[in-house]
Design a protein around this motif. Sequence first.
Motif: not given
Length: 227
Positions: A80-90
């Motif tokens: 992943v090369k985009r400006k991102s952040f992580f979201v989840g519950g696992s």
Amino acid sequence: MFILTGATGTGKTKLSLEFAYKHSFSIINFDSLSFYKDLTVVTAKPSEEDCLRVHHDLINFLNPYEKCNIFKFLHLVKEVKRKSFFVGGSIFYLQALIRKPYQENPIQENFKSFFERIYESIDADTTLSFLSSIDPNFLQKYSKNDHYRIKRAILFFLATNQPYSEQKSSEGEYSQYTIVETVLEKKDHLYFLEKRIDSMIQDGMIEEVADFLKKYPGAVLENTIGV
């Protein structure tokens, strides 16, 4: 690295969409059920409209017969090369991000499948007795009901001749990170969960699961709690 996590039904999706849209981020999902195609209502994935508004990675990329592990997950994250952040519950995948995962078992998949069949045919006491003989410290660190790690520990020993419990964990791919957890008071959480389940049933959750099980007999997700 920024991580937004929390229990089911605590508002992660709404908050993440608002934050991502406002700050021009994309989202990397680490809810394991959302990796899979053809389950939308039961997994409470972001809608198609939400995904058009904010780009999401690691959603709907596996078919129901495929398996994912932390090594595949981390490999995809690196792409992943985009400006991102992580979201989840696992939590399993969250830990993979912030702690270096234990080495992958160098055992062929056909042997793993053979071992799985043997494991299911042996009673728990025999399995735990064998595990204690090869890895005496295992049950001091892990639960006797943690079947995933029990199987992994035995396979790891067969591959390396080393006890699983003696592996050293270290920093993962992301040594600097901020974790924000969405939390609700218990009574409020239960209230919103009840409303959410009612809404999911109205949206066709039961029919979706029934269709899924017919379409994909023997799929990986059949043994998933909640599905």
